[in-house]
Design a protein around this motif. Structure first.
Motif: not given
Ligand code: SF4
Length: 193
Positions: A34, A37-38, A41, A47, A78, A106, A133
């Motif tokens: 992923c 980069a929220c 997370c 990631h 992910g 996301g 997120y």
């Molecule tokens: S919350 Fe989900 S979309 Fe956001 S960084 Fe984490 S794994 Fe990625």
């Protein structure tokens, strides 16, 4: 076998049976990779794009289809939409067997709908839980993770109240004694050793 079903799928983890990742008893697939980069997370181990392990889509689907008593499958991460072809092929296979499919992503609904590739990936999905997120809007229950995320019901299979009723967390003990805590409280899909 269709070519897409042999697609390599990079995954972080799977569990055959969970009560804290969607309505009813569900097989859960955590994909690997992923880049969204929220901040805050809850699953940073998922990631790196080169982490985890790879399996052919049909191998995962076959395992799902031979798991007795499950209502459906949840695919989370992910970022499941980072591998859209694999997700689409997997959803086709398990959906054809009558299992329900929930995807946590996301990406927002508008981002998905404006991308033919992403839109195609969720064609066979019953509910997409969509959006970045936002730790300032954190929720400890209901699978959204934060209040800005959207339950996008693409079929009538699942209602919002069914997600609200999902347990906040669970502790799973594997046959080898590995302990995993899943759900929206504290950690998701993380092995504790
Ligand atoms: S919350 Fe989900 S979309 Fe956001 S960084 Fe984490 S794994 Fe990625």
């Amino acid at each position: 076998m269709a070519l897409a079903q042999a697609t390599p799928w990079r995954l972080h983890a799977t569990v055959p049976r969970s009560l804290a990742n969607g309505p009813g008893e569900r097989f859960v697939v955590w994909t690997q990779g992923c880049a969204l980069a929220c901040p805050g997370c809850f699953n940073p181990d998922a990631h790196p794009a080169t982490g985890g392990f790879t399996r052919a889509v049909h191998g995962v689907a076959d395992e799902v289809l031979t798991t007795p008593g499950i209502e459906g499958v949840t695919v989370t991460g992910g970022e499941p939409l980072r591998q859209p072809e694999a997700l689409a092929a997997f959803a086709d296979m398990v959906g054809a067997a009558g299992l329900g499919i929930v995807v946590l992503t996301g990406y927002s609904r508008s981002e998905i709908e404006s991308s033919p590739t992403l839109a195609a990936a969720v064609t066979g999905v019953d509910t997409v839980i969509a959006g970045r997120y936002d730790q300032r809007l954190h929720l400890g229950s209901g699978l959204r993770g934060s209040a800005n995320k959207e339950y996008w019901a693409r079929t009538g299979r699942y209602s919002t109240s069914m997600f609200v009723a999902v347990p906040d967390a669970e502790v799973l003990v594997g046959p080898d004694g590995t302990v995993m805590v899943t759900g929206m409280v504290a950690v998701a899909g993380r092995e504790l050793g």
